[in-house]
Design a protein around this motif. Structure first.
Motif, PDB file in Angstrom:
ATOM      1  N   ILE A 148       0.834  -1.204   0.000  1.00 46.79           N
ATOM      2  CA  ILE A 148       0.000   0.000   0.000  1.00 46.79           C
ATOM      3  C   ILE A 148       0.868   1.254   0.000  1.00 46.79           C
ATOM      4  O   ILE A 148       0.606   2.211  -0.732  1.00 46.79           O
ATOM      5  N   ALA A 149       1.909   1.245   0.803  1.00 42.84           N
ATOM      6  CA  ALA A 149       2.753   2.434   0.937  1.00 42.84           C
ATOM      7  C   ALA A 149       3.627   2.672  -0.289  1.00 42.84           C
ATOM      8  O   ALA A 149       3.849   3.819  -0.689  1.00 42.84           O
ATOM      9  N   GLY A 150       4.118   1.609  -0.889  1.00 45.53           N
ATOM     10  CA  GLY A 150       5.063   1.760  -1.985  1.00 45.53           C
ATOM     11  C   GLY A 150       4.460   1.563  -3.354  1.00 45.53           C
ATOM     12  O   GLY A 150       4.408   2.481  -4.181  1.00 45.53           O
ATOM     13  N   LEU A 151       3.954   0.363  -3.622  1.00 40.96           N
ATOM     14  CA  LEU A 151       3.471   0.052  -4.966  1.00 40.96           C
ATOM     15  C   LEU A 151       2.210   0.811  -5.333  1.00 40.96           C
ATOM     16  O   LEU A 151       1.872   0.908  -6.513  1.00 40.96           O
ATOM     17  N   ALA A 152       1.492   1.322  -4.352  1.00 38.18           N
ATOM     18  CA  ALA A 152       0.264   2.049  -4.657  1.00 38.18           C
ATOM     19  C   ALA A 152       0.525   3.453  -5.198  1.00 38.18           C
ATOM     20  O   ALA A 152      -0.411   4.144  -5.593  1.00 38.18           O
ATOM     21  N   ASP A 153       1.758   3.887  -5.227  1.00 38.96           N
ATOM     22  CA  ASP A 153       2.112   5.195  -5.780  1.00 38.96           C
ATOM     23  C   ASP A 153       1.973   5.152  -7.299  1.00 38.96           C
ATOM     24  O   ASP A 153       2.778   4.547  -8.004  1.00 38.96           O
ATOM     25  N   ARG A 154       0.957   5.806  -7.826  1.00 37.09           N
ATOM     26  CA  ARG A 154       0.662   5.713  -9.260  1.00 37.09           C
ATOM     27  C   ARG A 154       1.652   6.493 -10.114  1.00 37.09           C
ATOM     28  O   ARG A 154       1.602   6.413 -11.344  1.00 37.09           O
ATOM     29  N   GLU A 155       2.542   7.234  -9.480  1.00 34.22           N
ATOM     30  CA  GLU A 155       3.539   7.980 -10.242  1.00 34.22           C
ATOM     31  C   GLU A 155       4.705   7.102 -10.684  1.00 34.22           C
ATOM     32  O   GLU A 155       5.536   7.537 -11.472  1.00 34.22           O
ATOM     33  N   ARG A 182      -2.828 -11.948  -3.163  1.00 33.97           N
ATOM     34  CA  ARG A 182      -3.923 -11.233  -2.521  1.00 33.97           C
ATOM     35  C   ARG A 182      -3.493  -9.827  -2.093  1.00 33.97           C
ATOM     36  O   ARG A 182      -4.303  -8.907  -2.070  1.00 33.97           O
ATOM     37  N   THR A 183      -2.223  -9.659  -1.784  1.00 32.74           N
ATOM     38  CA  THR A 183      -1.724  -8.325  -1.456  1.00 32.74           C
ATOM     39  C   THR A 183      -1.779  -7.405  -2.671  1.00 32.74           C
ATOM     40  O   THR A 183      -2.055  -6.204  -2.548  1.00 32.74           O
ATOM     41  N   LEU A 184      -1.540  -7.950  -3.858  1.00 32.22           N
ATOM     42  CA  LEU A 184      -1.576  -7.132  -5.071  1.00 32.22           C
ATOM     43  C   LEU A 184      -2.959  -6.536  -5.332  1.00 32.22           C
ATOM     44  O   LEU A 184      -3.079  -5.516  -6.017  1.00 32.22           O
ATOM     45  N   ILE A 185      -4.000  -7.164  -4.809  1.00 33.53           N
ATOM     46  CA  ILE A 185      -5.350  -6.607  -4.971  1.00 33.53           C
ATOM     47  C   ILE A 185      -5.400  -5.193  -4.415  1.00 33.53           C
ATOM     48  O   ILE A 185      -5.938  -4.274  -5.043  1.00 33.53           O
ATOM     49  N   HIS A 186      -4.831  -4.998  -3.226  1.00 31.25           N
ATOM     50  CA  HIS A 186      -4.869  -3.674  -2.598  1.00 31.25           C
ATOM     51  C   HIS A 186      -4.048  -2.661  -3.383  1.00 31.25           C
ATOM     52  O   HIS A 186      -4.403  -1.492  -3.467  1.00 31.25           O
ATOM     53  N   THR A 187      -2.949  -3.128  -3.943  1.00 32.52           N
ATOM     54  CA  THR A 187      -2.112  -2.239  -4.751  1.00 32.52           C
ATOM     55  C   THR A 187      -2.909  -1.657  -5.906  1.00 32.52           C
ATOM     56  O   THR A 187      -2.893  -0.446  -6.158  1.00 32.52           O
ATOM     57  N   VAL A 188      -3.618  -2.516  -6.617  1.00 31.36           N
ATOM     58  CA  VAL A 188      -4.375  -2.071  -7.800  1.00 31.36           C
ATOM     59  C   VAL A 188      -5.492  -1.116  -7.389  1.00 31.36           C
ATOM     60  O   VAL A 188      -5.682  -0.054  -8.010  1.00 31.36           O
TER      61      VAL A 188
END
Length: 435
Positions: free
Chosen positions: A123-130, A224-230
């Motif tokens: 969430i903290a890292g991969l969720a950065d859409r930049e 399942r963690t990747l779900i939150h990233t997307v």
């Protein structure tokens, strides 16, 4: 649509294998198509289900609001516990929280702690859409979950399920190891995208990842963690983490059947997306109810503290806003297990002040004491942890009331006596006595 490739099974070291698993032979490994850039075309029913789920997620996120940032760690615990129950790793919310704080405990609890940290990292890292998601990011994520394994994509064939230890008898055989790097690179590009319905993208990312099964272990938890990233990258959720795996854990047969549909010939992508969207809606409802229950419990324990101080003749009966005891109460949802050292570090107060506040809360019946061989290990907010257990049990009967339906699996029913003077969770979340 993917394809099957034929491979030869010749076990190199068959000494520890049963008779059936020592037999060499040919098996079929499934190689999925690359995802490309755009979302797949869906039928009207699947598209409608995804749109409905997206709207429900948005409403849930809005209802939880900014407080979601304080509840997320509790929600991540719920997600991680359910994610691990899918794979047979059974741990209670309390045991998990103690292992997380003290960095010690049973292997099962420490494994789930790794899942909690990986989810937070995603969430903290991969969720950065930049920034674009890369293969290296996914490898790093898995390594946090399974640090005992050598870092990197698998270099051998693996398989899923089956009665023995052989791909010839497996329920599903993922692609050969030689195909994994390009498929993971394609998946990373697809997960980076934010166009279209993010519920559809999250569903496809998860199913494709589980189909590739790019690691020797930790695939389910990483996927399942990747779900939150997307969902976070696409701004579908801003405040709260919606624990979708809690619903998957409640019906693993449907979950596995959905993944099988995704790999069918032709692929039944619509069926998988519909099932995923329904799980997302139920998870959103669970998250809102948990947030409401936590808010009600927080109000109750404040009242209990005031009553305790008044009965003891402590002045002032209502502590000052900056009092250590109130600052501890404000964070029990995110930190339900505490030590004097952890409170001192987090709140910037002396260990002595921390110990006095924790002792007062224990004497007031708000915190419990966890001991090992007579030695105090930590203080525990048992009612906050019990709400997670009740949520887990509810998920296992389809997100409903456990009063009349006993979950087949899940954490043990919390002891209702631990709710003390405060009101217990609302009836829709309660277990009937004796279950």
């Amino acid at each position: 649509m993917g394809e099957y490739v034929e491979r030869q099974w010749d076990p190199e070291d068959a000494g520890g294998l049963g008779r059936k698993d020592r037999v060499p032979g040919r098996y079929l490994a499934y190689v999925p198509d690359e995802l490309g850039d755009g979302l797949p075309a869906l039928g009207a029913e699947a598209q409608g289900a995804a749109e409905d789920a997206l709207a429900v997620l948005a409403r849930a996120d809005e209802r939880i609001g900014p407080r979601g940032s304080f509840l997320n760690h509790l929600l991540i615990r719920s997600e991680s516990i359910s994610s691990s129950w899918i794979e047979g790793n059974r741990v209670s919310p309390k045991r998990l929280a103690i292992a997380e704080l003290l960095h010690q405990g049973p292997r099962q609890a420490l494994d789930v702690v790794a899942n909690v940290r990986a989810t937070e990292a995603a969430i903290a890292g991969l969720a950065d859409r930049e920034r674009a998601i890369t293969t290296s990011d996914i490898v790093d994520l898995q390594h946090v979950i399974e640090p005992r394994l050598e870092r990197g994509l698998r270099q051998e064939q693996n398989w899923v399920g089956g009665p023995g230890w052989s791909p010839l008898r497996a329920a599903f055989v993922p692609p050969p190891e030689s195909e994994v790097p390009r498929l993971v690179a394609d998946l990373a590009r697809f997960a980076t995208g934010t166009s279209g319905n993010p519920v559809v993208r999250a569903a496809i990312v998860h199913a494709q990842f589980e189909t590739i099964h790019p690691f020797i272990d930790g695939n389910g938890r990483t996927g399942r963690t990747l779900i939150h990233t997307v969902l976070r990258r696409a701004d579908a959720l801003r405040n709260a983490l919606i624990p979708i795996s809690t619903v998957f854990a409640g019906d693993t047969d449907s979950y596995i059947a959905g993944l099988t549909d995704y790999r069918a010939d032709p692929p039944k992508v619509d069926e998988w997306v519909i099932g995923f969207a329904q799980a997302a809606e139920r998870a959103a409802g669970n998250a809102v109810r948990l947030a409401q229950d936590i808010a009600a419990l927080d109000a109750d324990v404040r009242d209990e503290l005031v009553l305790f101080r008044r009965d003891r003749g402590l002045s002032p009966a209502v502590p000052r806003r900056d009092a250590v005891v109130l600052r501890i109460l404000d964070t029990l949802a995110s930190d339900p297990v505490l030590t004097a050292e952890s409170v001192s570090t987090r709140l910037g107060v002396s260990p002595a002040a921390s110990h006095r506040a924790l002792t007062e809360l224990a004497e007031a019946g708000i915190l419990g004491r966890a001991r090992e061989r007579g030695r105090l290990l930590c203080w525990t907010a048992d009612r906050h942890l019990a709400l997670v257990a009740l949520t887990e049990r509810s998920n296992r009967v389809g997100g409903g009331d456990t009063k009349d339906r006993r979950p087949r699996l899940g954490p043990a029913r919390p002891d209702r006596s631990q709710f003390g003077a405060g009101r217990p969770p609302r009836p829709s979340r309660q277990d009937a006595p004796g279950l």
